[in-house]
Every structure is written in C-alpha cells, then in structure tokens.
Design a protein around this motif. Structure first.
Motif, PDB file in Angstrom:
ATOM      1  N   PHE A  22      14.070   1.663  -9.821  1.00 45.91           N
ATOM      2  CA  PHE A  22      13.342   0.839 -10.789  1.00 45.91           C
ATOM      3  C   PHE A  22      14.296   0.230 -11.816  1.00 45.91           C
ATOM      4  CE2 PHE A  22      11.224   0.366 -14.902  1.00 45.91           C
ATOM      5  CZ  PHE A  22      10.189  -0.498 -14.565  1.00 45.91           C
ATOM      6  N   GLU A  23      15.156   1.045 -12.400  1.00 45.65           N
ATOM      7  CA  GLU A  23      16.077   0.556 -13.424  1.00 45.65           C
ATOM      8  C   GLU A  23      17.074  -0.441 -12.847  1.00 45.65           C
ATOM      9  OE1 GLU A  23      15.887   1.000 -16.574  1.00 45.65           O
ATOM     10  OE2 GLU A  23      14.225   2.442 -16.503  1.00 45.65           O
ATOM     11  N   THR A  24      17.537  -0.178 -11.636  1.00 45.72           N
ATOM     12  CA  THR A  24      18.511  -1.085 -11.023  1.00 45.72           C
ATOM     13  C   THR A  24      17.907  -2.456 -10.761  1.00 45.72           C
ATOM     14  OG1 THR A  24      19.611   0.781  -9.933  1.00 45.72           O
ATOM     15  CG2 THR A  24      20.096  -1.414  -9.091  1.00 45.72           C
ATOM     16  N   ILE A  25      16.682  -2.472 -10.207  1.00 42.73           N
ATOM     17  CA  ILE A  25      16.029  -3.756  -9.928  1.00 42.73           C
ATOM     18  C   ILE A  25      15.696  -4.481 -11.219  1.00 42.73           C
ATOM     19  CG2 ILE A  25      13.957  -4.839  -8.980  1.00 42.73           C
ATOM     20  CD1 ILE A  25      13.911  -2.724  -6.825  1.00 42.73           C
ATOM     21  N   LEU A  26      15.211  -3.735 -12.208  1.00 45.63           N
ATOM     22  CA  LEU A  26      14.805  -4.350 -13.477  1.00 45.63           C
ATOM     23  C   LEU A  26      15.983  -5.027 -14.165  1.00 45.63           C
ATOM     24  CD1 LEU A  26      12.175  -4.576 -15.134  1.00 45.63           C
ATOM     25  CD2 LEU A  26      12.985  -2.641 -16.490  1.00 45.63           C
ATOM     26  N   ASN A  27      17.173  -4.424 -14.068  1.00 40.39           N
ATOM     27  CA  ASN A  27      18.349  -4.957 -14.752  1.00 40.39           C
ATOM     28  C   ASN A  27      19.242  -5.805 -13.845  1.00 40.39           C
ATOM     29  OD1 ASN A  27      17.700  -3.573 -17.198  1.00 40.39           O
ATOM     30  ND2 ASN A  27      18.450  -1.675 -16.281  1.00 40.39           N
ATOM     31  N   TRP A  28      18.825  -5.975 -12.589  1.00 41.09           N
ATOM     32  CA  TRP A  28      19.647  -6.709 -11.625  1.00 41.09           C
ATOM     33  C   TRP A  28      19.632  -8.203 -11.917  1.00 41.09           C
ATOM     34  CZ3 TRP A  28      18.865 -10.465  -7.824  1.00 41.09           C
ATOM     35  CH2 TRP A  28      19.856 -10.570  -6.836  1.00 41.09           C
ATOM     36  N   GLU A  29      20.784  -8.818 -11.852  1.00 38.81           N
ATOM     37  CA  GLU A  29      20.903 -10.269 -12.003  1.00 38.81           C
ATOM     38  C   GLU A  29      21.677 -10.810 -10.816  1.00 38.81           C
ATOM     39  OE1 GLU A  29      22.545 -11.380 -15.734  1.00 38.81           O
ATOM     40  OE2 GLU A  29      20.927 -10.500 -16.918  1.00 38.81           O
ATOM     41  N   PHE A  30      21.276 -11.962 -10.347  1.00 40.00           N
ATOM     42  CA  PHE A  30      21.874 -12.509  -9.139  1.00 40.00           C
ATOM     43  C   PHE A  30      23.345 -12.854  -9.338  1.00 40.00           C
ATOM     44  CE2 PHE A  30      22.922 -16.338  -6.571  1.00 40.00           C
ATOM     45  CZ  PHE A  30      22.970 -15.705  -5.341  1.00 40.00           C
ATOM     46  N   ASP A  31      24.142 -12.372  -8.415  1.00 42.74           N
ATOM     47  CA  ASP A  31      25.559 -12.689  -8.352  1.00 42.74           C
ATOM     48  C   ASP A  31      25.915 -12.746  -6.868  1.00 42.74           C
ATOM     49  OD1 ASP A  31      28.322 -12.809  -8.279  1.00 42.74           O
ATOM     50  OD2 ASP A  31      28.605 -11.396  -9.932  1.00 42.74           O
ATOM     51  N   LYS A  32      26.194 -13.944  -6.361  1.00 46.31           N
ATOM     52  CA  LYS A  32      26.406 -14.095  -4.917  1.00 46.31           C
ATOM     53  C   LYS A  32      27.604 -13.304  -4.403  1.00 46.31           C
ATOM     54  CE  LYS A  32      28.944 -18.468  -5.442  1.00 46.31           C
ATOM     55  NZ  LYS A  32      28.971 -19.899  -5.054  1.00 46.31           N
ATOM     56  N   LYS A  33      28.522 -12.934  -5.304  1.00 45.74           N
ATOM     57  CA  LYS A  33      29.672 -12.136  -4.879  1.00 45.74           C
ATOM     58  C   LYS A  33      29.314 -10.658  -4.724  1.00 45.74           C
ATOM     59  CE  LYS A  33      33.065 -15.193  -7.084  1.00 45.74           C
ATOM     60  NZ  LYS A  33      34.162 -15.267  -8.092  1.00 45.74           N
ATOM     61  N   VAL A  34      28.291 -10.239  -5.448  1.00 49.59           N
ATOM     62  CA  VAL A  34      27.906  -8.818  -5.445  1.00 49.59           C
ATOM     63  C   VAL A  34      26.676  -8.581  -4.570  1.00 49.59           C
ATOM     64  CG1 VAL A  34      27.174  -6.882  -6.869  1.00 49.59           C
ATOM     65  CG2 VAL A  34      28.903  -8.475  -7.727  1.00 49.59           C
ATOM     66  N   GLY A  35      25.703  -9.518  -4.634  1.00 48.67           N
ATOM     67  CA  GLY A  35      24.475  -9.361  -3.857  1.00 48.67           C
ATOM     68  C   GLY A  35      23.716  -8.120  -4.280  1.00 48.67           C
TER      69      GLY A  35
END
Length: 280
Positions: free
Chosen positions: A189-202
């Motif tokens: 939950f925390e990872t998805i909530l704070n996730w921001e798109f970065d094409k290098k990291v995915g």
C-alpha cells in the motif's frame, strides 16, 4: 470471382448490422453466431435471384441464427436490425453517386469504412445519451475481494472513464486509497501510494511477491499529459449481485471528487455489462 466478392461484401455488411444490434440492444450474443448468420444471409442473397423472397428469407434466417438463442429478446433484435439496415442502407445510397466513376475495390473499401464509422458513431452517441439520462441510477453497492480481504464499497459508473490496461484491454476502475488501505499489505500500500512514474525504474521498487498482480496503466492528467500509474488486479468484484469482468484498480487520493459520495468509479463498460445481465 464476382460471386465470391459479392458474398464477402454481403457478409461484411450483414455482420456489421448484426454487431450493432447486438451491442446497442445489450443482447450479448456470441460473435461466431453473428458471423455464421451474416455468411448464410450473404450466400442466400447472392444465390437466389427473386428479390422479394430473397430479402425475407435471408433476413429471417439471419435473425434466427444470430439471435435464436436469445428468444426473449428476438423482437428487440428484429427492430434494431431493421433500424440499422435502414440507417446503413440510406447512408450508402446517399454517397453512392460520388463513386460512380470509381473502381469496385475502391468503392467497396470506402463503403465498408463509412458504414463502420457511421454505426460506431451512432452506437457511441446512443449509448452516451442513454447513460446521461439515467446517470443518477449508477450508484451501486459492491463487494470487492483482493488479497484474501473482502470489503463493501459504494461505486459510481462514470461514462467518462474509458481507461483500459493496454495489453489485455481489461477495464480500469478507480478507488479511493483510504478505503483500500486495510485490504492491501502495508508495504505494498505505501509503495503504490508513494510511487511516481520513472521509466528508468518502472516497478523495481515494488516488492517482488506482488508484481504478478500489478500492471502499469497509462492515463491522461488534467493537463492532458500522459503518465503511468499502477493497477491492481482484483480477485473478484460483485456489483449489484453480478460479477464484473476481469479488470484492474487504480488507487486515487481524490475521493472528494467522486460523485454522490461514492468510494470509487467504475469503467464505463460496467454499465453495459450490468445492463446486459439484467435483461439477458
């Protein structure tokens, strides 16, 4: 060769008409029956020469094969097929003079594109008007199952939500993150909530044990800029006592923007799915 071309043309036209009636009437018959029906009607139309008998024979055989398994909706199927045939036939009659000097291949190709485009436009507008007129009826109670957790949610079907997962073409629904918190493992939950798109990291920051249930979903922001969010594949979602097709959930922090106090908004196709089941 001429006969084969005419059969193919008739079959294509018939299938387009039947597919429209199937869609707009929420009849939901299988495509193989529609194609078989269109082919049989196309063969009859080309083989028999008597125009009046041929028209009646091919039409009723076409209806019987295409919608015979949906007998409770046969009257609706006949009416919609006739309506569609008149619309498509009138459209082709109106544009035919512009192709008087064109080759047959060019003319048939253009006719096919114009009929498909015209019926697609008609389908979208008729369904959109119907949805707009009954929009306030689209608040449903539901039961969501995800990660062995079950939760009751009030949902709104949004006719403007046409977001889909690009690989599977499955619908994407949006649910407030606050109501999803106790359904997901805390780390996820925390990872998805704070996730921001970065094409290098995915999705490299997502715990590996969860990645099989996740997909990257393209969406357009308010500024019409394209970005990516993470979608969760749900186990089961019962809405109005009917199971939704397979799809994905995207968590959002914008619950206050959901209409009628809903906790989530469903994909627009959910309306057609629920409507079909209620009349099928």
């Amino acid at each position: 060769m001429y006969a084969e071309v005419m059969i193919a043309t008739n079959t294509f036209f018939n299938y387009t008409v039947l597919a429209f009636a199937n869609k707009i009437g929420w009849i939901e018959n299988k495509k193989r029956y529609l194609f078989l029906s269109a082919l049989v009607a196309g063969i009859i139309s080309v083989t028999f020469s008597h125009p009046i008998i041929t028209i009646f024979l091919s039409f009723f055989l076409m209806i019987g094969i295409a919608f015979g398994r949906k007998r409770t909706q046969i009257v609706k199927a006949i009416a919609l097929t006739l309506l569609t045939s008149l619309f498509a036939g009138g459209l082709l009659t109106a544009i035919a003079p512009f192709y008087s000097t064109s080759s047959n291949i060019f003319m048939l190709t253009n006719f096919a594109l114009i009929v498909i485009g015209g019926l697609y436009f008609l389908t979208k507008n008729v369904l959109h008007i119907h949805i707009g007129q009954t929009e306030r009826e689209f608040v449903y109670s539901s039961t969501l199952k995800l990660f062995d957790q079950t939760k009751e949610l009030n949902l709104f079907i949004d006719s403007g939500n046409v977001c889909k997962e690009p690989l599977s073409n499955d619908p994407v629904h949006f649910v407030a993150s606050e109501v999803m918190k106790d359904m997901l493992p805390e780390s996820l939950f925390e990872t998805i909530l704070n996730w921001e798109f970065d094409k290098k990291v995915g999705m490299d920051t997502i715990p590996k044990q969860f990645t099989s249930k996740l997909r990257l979903i393209p969406i357009a922001t308010v500024q019409q800029e394209k970005t990516w969010v993470i979608g969760l594949k749900y186990d089961e979602w019962i809405v109005n006592e009917q199971a939704l097709p397979q799809g994905y959930i995207v968590m959002t922090k914008l619950r206050d923007k959901f209409p009628h106090g809903a906790e989530g908004i469903l994909h627009s196709s959910s309306y057609y799915h629920l409507k079909k089941r209620s009349v099928g």
